[in-house]
Design an enzyme around this catalytic site. Structure first.
Site, mmCIF file in Angstrom:
data_model
loop_
_atom_site.group_PDB
_atom_site.id
_atom_site.type_symbol
_atom_site.label_atom_id
_atom_site.label_comp_id
_atom_site.label_asym_id
_atom_site.label_seq_id
_atom_site.Cartn_x
_atom_site.Cartn_y
_atom_site.Cartn_z
ATOM 1 N N ASP A 167 17.164 17.409 -37.409
ATOM 2 C CA ASP A 167 16.726 18.791 -37.614
ATOM 3 C C ASP A 167 15.643 18.879 -38.684
ATOM 4 O OD1 ASP A 167 17.560 21.486 -36.598
ATOM 5 O OD2 ASP A 167 17.653 21.877 -38.754
ATOM 6 N N ASN A 223 11.967 22.415 -33.511
ATOM 7 C CA ASN A 223 13.155 22.485 -34.372
ATOM 8 C C ASN A 223 13.625 21.106 -34.803
ATOM 9 O OD1 ASN A 223 15.729 23.685 -35.474
ATOM 10 N ND2 ASN A 223 16.583 22.395 -33.841
ATOM 11 N N GLU A 279 12.808 31.084 -27.693
ATOM 12 C CA GLU A 279 14.058 30.914 -26.970
ATOM 13 C C GLU A 279 15.230 31.183 -27.897
ATOM 14 O OE1 GLU A 279 17.017 27.872 -24.848
ATOM 15 O OE2 GLU A 279 16.066 27.556 -26.777
ATOM 16 N N ASP A 325 10.919 26.438 -28.473
ATOM 17 C CA ASP A 325 12.219 25.918 -28.053
ATOM 18 C C ASP A 325 13.231 26.027 -29.194
ATOM 19 O OD1 ASP A 325 13.884 24.127 -26.225
ATOM 20 O OD2 ASP A 325 13.812 22.903 -28.050
#
Ligand code: LM2
Ligand code: CA
Length: 597
Positions: free
Chosen positions: A191, A131, A247, A221
């Site tokens: 990001d 991410n 996740e 993740d």
């Protein structure tokens, strides 16, 4: 704290909603059989060896995980990571490049580990941090690469990142806003623009490199912070079909839910961990009779479940009320439940000792992680906790493997409080006593008669049990005594080949008869004729009016019987309830009784 934590008001709403669900569930002793979808995983438990080095994991696969039937290991992020003063564990969640040089070791060591684990049947799942990169800033990574804000030379530049234009600093603040959660910065972490083809290709290249080394699966993740469609686009560029779990920390009232990720693969079910914590720490195990989908969780075959994980055991990743190694035997019991209960794909946590949420793994002053293995022996139960080697947890892996083909609950029992028992058809049976009194009881199971090892307190190796055995009688019952805060688990993979021991039981009954009438004993096991008067055991009148006879019956077994008077085919039963005895474990037993007219 990652931004995935939710504010306390939202938390309160969630708790209230859950209490409403729970209070509508049946309490007290309930007998039922739950039909659940079969899932087909021959190996059904994996372990997170949090912060272990690659050389240690390779040895652990060969020495323990392979022989014990673990399916896989989740390893800490292997890519180059930021170096943060004090070397916290979370520096590894800040990628600098995709070179495989990290606190856990080198690329060569990583590749060697993957191959050696695979050779003993253990897959490697990589924690894939895709991410974001590091916190927005400058530094030098674990492989020596330099970086500066939104600039990772040779990999990403300014245009490869989201710049969400919110909150002044581009940080996520409002978890009620989908755009913000996925396009702004999670705790200031740069990001990635996962919508761009370039970024997708670059991330897929990283995953494909790992696949080329034999990696079998990925934990994605911070998946909640990546649009589900972006993950799909990245995975569409990936070779083969690695196992994927994402996740996603669901929270009441948030627009992004775990459900929207199920098309990409499995999803972490945090509710499971939090509810296990609430029930085992402050609730009643009796509530668990319908644990799973009925509690608002994901479908079983989409859910990754855990008692605790590396985040919530230290208050990160949503935090909550969580049972950890620090709870001692309660942690054993919670894991015994998870591994016995047919819901989800369980992840066993393997921790290092910590006293604050920053502390990294056991290391020297320069942040070099210490080896678990010293002179070929694992240094467990000290600074490395090795929960996966705690006997109840380790042995329940074989239980889950042996029961995988009967992925449903049978013979549920509870005392309405903190003592429960349930079976997995004829494959396994478990009793958990989370009370401070001994549990003495005869349980109906669906297990085949025979002698089994209680794998909670003993090991089953090469056909022998190192401690307590449990006899399933011909009625498929077990009579057991379980100490406070302990458990019992038996399964077909830990069944002894010996026949149950027998004990001599002498029946003496005072019964008057007429000439030509004789007295017999008949009961619910073959030795007593299975309730068939024609097969009943004749008693002798040598000491009339006391009729006597001795029968060898299985030891440690609860038996029901009655006396009958027979004259040819003319049968007179004594009245009332069946008589009940439990035979002793050894020696003999004498019953002096009187006919009940
Ligand atoms: C995850 N799930 O979504 C991981 O399971 C979790 O462990 C990661 O957070 C998170 N995603 C990002 O990968 C951890 C840790 C954070 C830590 C980050 C980045 O829980 O506390 O944030 O890794 O290392 C730290 C500081 C934070 C700081 C940030 C950026 O704690 O205060 O933000 O680094 O410098 C200013
Ligand atoms: Ca994002």
């Amino acid at each position: 704290m990652p931004g995935t934590r939710f504010p306390s008001l939202r938390r309160l709403v969630l708790v209230v909603a859950l209490l409403m669900v729970v209070s509508s569930l049946p309490f007290g002793p309930v007998h039922h059989s739950t039909a659940r979808a079969q899932t087909s995983s021959p190996r059904t438990v994996f372990v997170h060896l949090f912060e272990w080095k690659w050389t240690d994991i390779a040895q652990e696969c060969e020495n323990f995980l392979g022989p014990r039937g673990f399916a896989a290991v989740q390893v800490s992020p292997p890519q180059e990571h930021a170096i943060v003063a004090g070397y916290p564990w979370w520096q590894r969640y800040q990628p600098v490049s995709y070179q495989l040089t990290s606190r856990s070791g080198t690329r060569a060591e990583f590749a060697n580990m993957v191959a050696r684990c695979k050779a003993v049947g253990v897959d490697i799942y990589v924690d894939a941090v895709i991410n974001h990169m590091t916190g927005v800033g400058s530094g030098v990574g674990s492989a020596g690469s330099t970086y500066s804000p939104y600039n990772y030379p040779g990999i990403y530049q300014y245009q490869d990142f989201h710049h969400c234009g919110r909150n002044g600093n581009d940080d996520i603040q409002n978890y009620g806003d989908r755009y913000e959660v996925q396009n702004c910065e999670l705790v200031n972490l740069a990001d990635l623009d996962t919508g761009s083809s370039y970024v997708r290709d670059r991330l897929a290249a990283y995953l494909n490199d790992l696949i080329s080394l034999g990696v079998a699966g990925f934990r994605i993740d911070a998946a909640k912070h990546i649009a589900a469609g972006d993950i799909a686009a990245i995975l569409s560029r990936v070779n083969g079909s690695p196992y994927i779990y994402q996740e996603v920390i669901g929270a009441a009232g948030e627009p992004i839910t775990p459900w929207e990720y199920t098309n990409n693969g499995d999803v972490t079910e945090f509710k499971y961990s939090n509810e296990i914590g609430r029930v085992f720490l402050n609730g009643k195990l009796a509530w668990l009779s319908q644990f799973g989908e009925a509690w608002g969780m994901l479908p079983s075959d989409k859910a990754i479940v855990f008692v605790d994980n590396h985040d919530n055991q230290r208050g990160h990743g949503g935090g909550g009320t969580v049972v950890t190694y620090k709870n001692g035997v309660l942690y054993d019991l919670a894991n015994v439940f998870m591994l016995a209960w047919p819901y989800g794909y369980p992840q066993v946590m393997s921790s290092y000792e910590f006293s604050n949420d920053f502390q990294g793994p056991p290391s020297d002053a320069n942040g070099n992680t210490r080896s678990v293995y010293v002179n070929g022996q694992p240094n467990c139960f000290g600074e490395w906790k090795c929960e996966h080697r705690w006997r109840p947890i380790a042995n329940m892996v074989a239980f889950r493997n042996a029961t995988a083909s009967t992925f449903s609950v049978s013979d549920w029992w509870s005392n309405g409080n903190n003592q429960i028992a349930f079976g997995r058809g004829d494959k396994g049976f478990v009793v958990i006593n989370r009370e401070d009194t001994t549990l003495n009881r005869t349980f109906q199971t669906s297990m085949a008669p025979g002698v089994y090892c209680n794998v909670i307190v003993a090991d089953f190796t090469n056909g022998t049990c190192s401690g307590q055995t449990v006899t399933v009688d011909s009625n498929r019952r077990i009579t057991v005594s379980i100490p406070p805060f302990s458990a019992l688990a038996i399964h077909v993979g830990a069944k002894l080949s010996t026949q149950p021991a027998t004990v001599a039981v002498t029946f003496n009954v005072n019964a008057t008869t007429y000439w030509g009438q004789n007295v017999f004993v008949v009961g619910n096991i073959p030795q007593l004729g299975n309730w068939n008067p024609a097969q009943a055991v004749p008693l002798s009148a040598a000491t009339y009016p006391v009729w006597s006879g001795t029968v060898n019956l299985p030891a440690n077994t609860t038996i029901e019987y009655k006396y009958i008077k027979r004259d040819g085919s003319n049968v007179v039963w004594e009245c009332c309830n069946n008589r009940v005895i439990t035979t002793p474990g050894s020696g003999s037993m004498t019953l002096n009784e009187t006919w009940r007219p």
